[in-house]
Design a protein around this motif. Structure first.
Motif, PDB file in Angstrom:
ATOM      1  N   ARG A   1      -5.744   0.566   0.021  1.00 29.89           N
ATOM      2  CA  ARG A   1      -6.547   0.590   0.934  1.00 29.89           C
ATOM      3  C   ARG A   1      -8.114   0.609   1.263  1.00 29.89           C
ATOM      4  O   ARG A   1      -7.751   1.805   1.214  1.00 29.89           O
TER       5      ARG A   1
ATOM      6  N   ASN B   1       0.910  -0.928   0.110  1.00 29.32           N
ATOM      7  CA  ASN B   1      -0.350   0.342  -0.233  1.00 29.32           C
ATOM      8  C   ASN B   1       0.698   1.422  -0.026  1.00 29.32           C
ATOM      9  O   ASN B   1       0.818   2.313  -0.956  1.00 29.32           O
TER      10      ASN B   1
ATOM     11  N   HIS C   1     -13.781   9.127   8.086  1.00 29.21           N
ATOM     12  CA  HIS C   1     -11.808   8.253   8.503  1.00 29.21           C
ATOM     13  C   HIS C   1     -11.516   8.713   8.359  1.00 29.21           C
ATOM     14  O   HIS C   1     -11.070   8.962   7.059  1.00 29.21           O
TER      15      HIS C   1
ATOM     16  N   ASP D   1     -10.864  -2.866   6.896  1.00 28.25           N
ATOM     17  CA  ASP D   1     -10.112  -2.231   5.748  1.00 28.25           C
ATOM     18  C   ASP D   1     -10.285  -3.439   4.663  1.00 28.25           C
ATOM     19  O   ASP D   1     -10.368  -4.849   5.410  1.00 28.25           O
TER      20      ASP D   1
ATOM     21  N   ARG E   1     -19.403  11.752  10.766  1.00 26.68           N
ATOM     22  CA  ARG E   1     -17.747  10.694  10.964  1.00 26.68           C
ATOM     23  C   ARG E   1     -16.741  11.024   9.464  1.00 26.68           C
ATOM     24  O   ARG E   1     -17.214  10.225   8.155  1.00 26.68           O
TER      25      ARG E   1
ATOM     26  N   ASP F   1     -16.810   2.467   6.664  1.00 32.62           N
ATOM     27  CA  ASP F   1     -17.593   2.515   8.099  1.00 32.62           C
ATOM     28  C   ASP F   1     -17.604   1.901   8.121  1.00 32.62           C
ATOM     29  O   ASP F   1     -19.206   0.531   7.684  1.00 32.62           O
TER      30      ASP F   1
ATOM     31  N   ASP G   1     -11.388   8.184  14.873  1.00 26.27           N
ATOM     32  CA  ASP G   1     -12.997   8.595  13.211  1.00 26.27           C
ATOM     33  C   ASP G   1     -12.240  10.503  14.381  1.00 26.27           C
ATOM     34  O   ASP G   1     -12.377  10.597  15.253  1.00 26.27           O
TER      35      ASP G   1
ATOM     36  N   HIS H   1     -11.151   2.360   3.195  1.00 27.66           N
ATOM     37  CA  HIS H   1     -12.035   1.333   4.057  1.00 27.66           C
ATOM     38  C   HIS H   1     -12.821   2.162   3.989  1.00 27.66           C
ATOM     39  O   HIS H   1     -13.678   3.007   3.528  1.00 27.66           O
TER      40      HIS H   1
ATOM     41  N   ASP I   1      -6.811   7.923   7.671  1.00 27.58           N
ATOM     42  CA  ASP I   1      -5.982   6.213   7.559  1.00 27.58           C
ATOM     43  C   ASP I   1      -5.462   6.782   8.372  1.00 27.58           C
ATOM     44  O   ASP I   1      -4.685   7.769   8.699  1.00 27.58           O
TER      45      ASP I   1
END
Lengths: 122, 122
Positions: A55, A48, B57, A63, B55, A59, B63, A57, B59
């Motif tokens: 990668r 990565n 996020h 991941d 919210r 919620d 959060d 993400h 990496d």
DNA sequence: CTCCAAAAAAGAATGATTCTAATTCTATTA
DNA sequence: TAATAGAATTAGAATCATTCTTTTTTGGAG
């Protein structure tokens, strides 16, 4: 490029889905039972960082990792969690123009309801 | 709307930054020492689900939570981690046109180097 | 063949978040 | 006003993904 890394790369390349580290670990263990979770994470992180994979993400979920063929964005169905890819080539330029300075990259995830979920109206 | 929720809402409204649950918990505890972390998360999750806050996020970090004034996107400096807001109003329409079906929402985070980091070339 | 460095293995540790059980509020009704 | 039911809060245990630490293995250079 170790055997382990090649194996992980292969698993990603042969999958048409986005895989979690756990799924990759499971698939890798089938071919190489001695492989460790830490190795999977080490290699995923290294790849990565090197920009070989991506990668992602989502919620409330672990991941996911994604082979990189070309830059692309993600479409997430809020009903069933299905992830698909798309790409809006003009966005990068539009963003630079709007912001007035260069960007390094961007992540775009669009939430929608896929056809099935639309029908079921979940 | 409980006292705890009002307090958390206040903390978010009065901050100009994006706060982590931990930071919110710390600030809340100053005003209401008995408050529990679970209450912070419960309320943040509830407010997020209700669309009152957002919210975010990032990496490799916890959060963050963000009051919602109007829909907006995020700009993340890869050098120092600073987060700022911007908005590209046309994007929503462009996306719907490209995808050919309605979207529920989208998350866009642009990575860049802020002016200071650009100078320092970190 | 031996040695060294890099990578992998194992599993403990971490940290954010969620869950569970018990308690306390709040609002409504009697 | 008192009793009650339901919802929210508290406390802290539990979970889960991920990272870290230590030991072991591997593969190439000398």
């Amino acid at each position: 490029m170790t055997k382990q890394r090649a194996l992980i790369m292969n698993i990603l390349n042969q999958s048409d889905r986005h895989l979690t580290a756990d799924e990759i670990f499971f698939l890798a263990k089938l071919k190489m039972p001695s492989i460790a979770m830490a190795t999977v994470y080490n290699n995923l992180n290294a790849m990565n960082d090197a920009g070989l994979i991506h990668r992602l993400h989502i919620d409330g979920a672990a991941d996911c990792f994604d082979k990189i063929t070309e830059p692309h964005d993600h479409l997430l169905c809020d009903g069933c969690g299905k992830i698909s890819d798309f790409h809006l080539p003009s966005l990068s330029d539009t963003l630079e123009a709007t912001l007035g300075h260069p960007l390094l990259s961007y992540d775009l995830t669009v939430h929608y309801l896929c056809a099935e979920c639309q029908k079921g109206k979940r």
